[in-house]
Scaffold this active site. Structure first.
Site, PDB file in Angstrom:
ATOM      1  N   ARG A   5     -49.427  21.753  -4.898  1.00 26.12           N
ATOM      2  CA  ARG A   5     -49.388  21.923  -6.349  1.00 26.12           C
ATOM      3  C   ARG A   5     -47.965  21.707  -6.857  1.00 26.12           C
ATOM      4  O   ARG A   5     -47.013  21.765  -6.076  1.00 26.12           O
ATOM      5  CB  ARG A   5     -49.788  23.373  -6.710  1.00 26.12           C
ATOM      6  CG  ARG A   5     -51.074  23.817  -6.075  1.00 26.12           C
ATOM      7  CD  ARG A   5     -51.021  25.306  -5.709  1.00 26.12           C
ATOM      8  NE  ARG A   5     -52.137  25.675  -4.841  1.00 26.12           N
ATOM      9  CZ  ARG A   5     -53.289  26.173  -5.278  1.00 26.12           C
ATOM     10  NH1 ARG A   5     -53.456  26.404  -6.557  1.00 26.12           N
ATOM     11  NH2 ARG A   5     -54.270  26.453  -4.442  1.00 26.12           N
ATOM     12  N   ASP A  43     -49.339  26.133 -11.148  1.00 23.90           N
ATOM     13  CA  ASP A  43     -49.957  26.363  -9.832  1.00 23.90           C
ATOM     14  C   ASP A  43     -51.369  25.801  -9.798  1.00 23.90           C
ATOM     15  O   ASP A  43     -51.972  25.712  -8.726  1.00 23.90           O
ATOM     16  CB  ASP A  43     -49.966  27.855  -9.478  1.00 23.90           C
ATOM     17  CG  ASP A  43     -50.525  28.714 -10.601  1.00 23.90           C
ATOM     18  OD1 ASP A  43     -49.946  28.687 -11.698  1.00 23.90           O
ATOM     19  OD2 ASP A  43     -51.542  29.386 -10.387  1.00 23.90           O
TER      20      ASP A  43
END
Ligand code: AMP
Ligand code: MG
Length: 492
Positions: A189, A258
């Site tokens: 991510r 995230d």
């Protein structure tokens, strides 16, 4: 990894290679899933299992329940919880897999590599105050929406199985616990890079950047500045992804850094939902009070997230900081125009236009303005535009819309392709069905009572959204007024 003493299973076609575990050890924690009381498979994706090279027949039964609950480790698995950080609603936080474990990377018969992750598999070192578990409803919701995205042709993580744990989870009420098996190109991510930058791990940053290039952008490894090429390539994929979201009316709902995968797949289906009436300010998430992640803001947020990514890469872009900042800015500044072009070309297809004309942007803009003014359904209006005799309802009787239609038909007539080809182009780009919010709720509600037939049918409907299937016409209906306004929850 010591799996001894655990009942491992070699047969169903697992072929793991765990490259992430060969990265620096501060990027993850090794641990096994916490066993559950009474695993029971409630939904299993046979077609996906086969694509992964797995024995769907074997895994549909007791073996699958054991493996996808974490009670039995597949042969070759080396479970880890991944470390990451992230900006949540603009605020930096150190996170990590608090309730998920990566079992390993399955290598398919075609040589592709996919993360196999259990979500809801118990506490990890990154759980903070959480219980590490997940409830049935949100896991089925992720299964359904991710498979709908796949049907729409949008890059997405996939869902392989949902297993009931036989244990309760305690939220506002007591709910049945469940585990989702998620399949992803990877779980790297923006937040993974932020974690390394925050913890001052410059070597780790380079190692992860090179790993990401190898795994997702092998063509860029030989670029003159491979890390700038990485930033550009990630940006291109996000532009393409978020444009596709907008084109089908999808609202992710929690675009924290995230929850942005560098692979370019949509990931983390929490409070996401599809827009009914066209309105760029549409927000469904109950926690998004400021509308940060509203439908129309998604491109801006993607660019904002990419800026956080670019910041982490600065030390790799150039040894001179000023030069590095300039390189990053040059890349990021290209985002709005890149996005506009990508989205506009998608809208052209939706309006059945093959070639480009100067006034197309205005034509599209005025179309959307009409929709908003008439409070018209985004999906259905676009799909119905291709009909020879469009329905009599809104917005087709609205004077402004009638005027717009005449302009559009004139525009269509100026291209060489016959009207039939134009209609086919439109049908291939305008879904007849989306997972309507009231349908999703009805399916989850029935599943909560142990009736999975409603969900199974909805999955079948959304798997082929562009097909003309009159038998599923009812699934096109917008929600009844009684179910508005719709609210979604960051269900855990
Ligand atoms: P999400 O909203 O699913 O993207 O999750 C944000 C963060 O919270 C991630 O680090 C999750 O692992 C963590 N998290 C969410 N739910 C739980 C839970 N029930 N127990 C532990 N951690 C959780
Ligand atoms: Mg997340």
């Amino acid at each position: 990894m010591n799996n001894s003493g655990r009942n491992t299973s070699p047969r169903p076609g697992w072929h793991f290679d765990n490259s992430y575990t060969r990265l620096p050890e501060y990027l993850y924690a090794r641990l096994n899933p916490v066993p559950v009381a009474a695993p029971k498979m409630v939904i299993f994706n046979r077609a996906l299992a086969q694509d992964l090279g797995l024995d769907a027949g074997l895994l549909a039964g007791e073996e699958g329940a054991a493996v996808f609950s974490g009670n039995r480790l597949p042969a070759g698995a080396e479970p880890i919880a991944q470390a990451y950080a992230g900006h949540q609603f603009g605020h930096f936080t150190v996170l990590g897999d608090g309730r998920a474990l990566l079992l390993g990377e399955q290598i398919t018969p075609h040589g592709e590599r996919f993360d196999i992750q259990l979500k809801g598999s118990g506490r990890t070192p990154y759980s903070r105050n959480g219980d590490g578990r997940a409830a049935l409803g949100p896991m089925l919701r992720e299964y359904l929406i991710s498979e709908a995205m796949q049907g729409l042709g949008i890059p997405t993580t996939r869902s392989l199985a949902v297993v009931l744990t036989g244990e309760p989870v305690y939220r506002e009420t007591t709910l049945p616990g469940a585990i989702l098996t998620r399949v992803a190109a990877s779980h790297i991510r923006v937040g993974t890079f932020e974690y390394l930058a925050a913890h001052k791990k410059p070597d780790g940053l380079r190692i992860l950047a090179e790993y990401t290039l190898r795994r997702h952008f092998p063509d860029q490894i030989e670029a003159e500045n491979p890390f700038l090429a990485l930033l550009q390539a990630v940006q291109e994929r996000q532009v393409s992804l978020v444009a596709r979201w907008l084109l089908v009316g999808f609202i992710h709902g929690v675009m924290n850094t995230d929850n942005m995968a560098l692979s370019g797949e949509s990931i983390d289906y929490g409070p996401c939902a599809f827009m009914d009436r066209y309105d760029p300010a549409t927000v469904f998430s109950s926690i998004d009070h400021g509308g940060r992640y509203a439908y129309g803001r998604q491109p801006f947020i993607a660019q904002w997230n990419l800026s956080r990514f670019a910041e982490t890469l600065l030390p790799l872009l150039n040894e001179n900081e000023e030069t590095a900042v300039e390189l990053a800015n040059n890349c990021l500044n290209a985002f709005p125009e890149l996005f506009r072009k990508t989205w506009l070309s998608g809208m052209r297809a939706k309006l059945g236009l093959f070639n480009e004309e100067e006034e197309d942007a205005a034509l599209v803009h005025d179309f959307l303005a009409c929709l908003q003014q008439a409070q018209a359904d985004y999906t259905n209006t676009l799909r119905d535009l291709a009909l020879e005799t469009p329905p009599d309802g809104p917005p087709f009787r609205h004077p402004a819309f009638i005027e717009w239609q005449q302009r559009w038909q004139l525009r269509q007539s100026r291209q060489q392709e016959p009207i039939q080809a134009s209609r086919e182009l439109m049908d291939a780009h305008n879904p007849a069905v989306i997972p309507r919010n009231h349908r999703v709720e009805a399916a989850l509600e029935a599943a909560g009572r142990g009736d999975y037939a409603v969900l199974e049918t909805l999955l079948e409907v959304v798997a082929r959204p562009y097909d003309h299937r009159p038998e599923y016409a009812a699934y096109r209906e917008p929600p009844p007024a009684s179910s508005q306004p719709y609210r979604t929850f960051c269900g855990t």
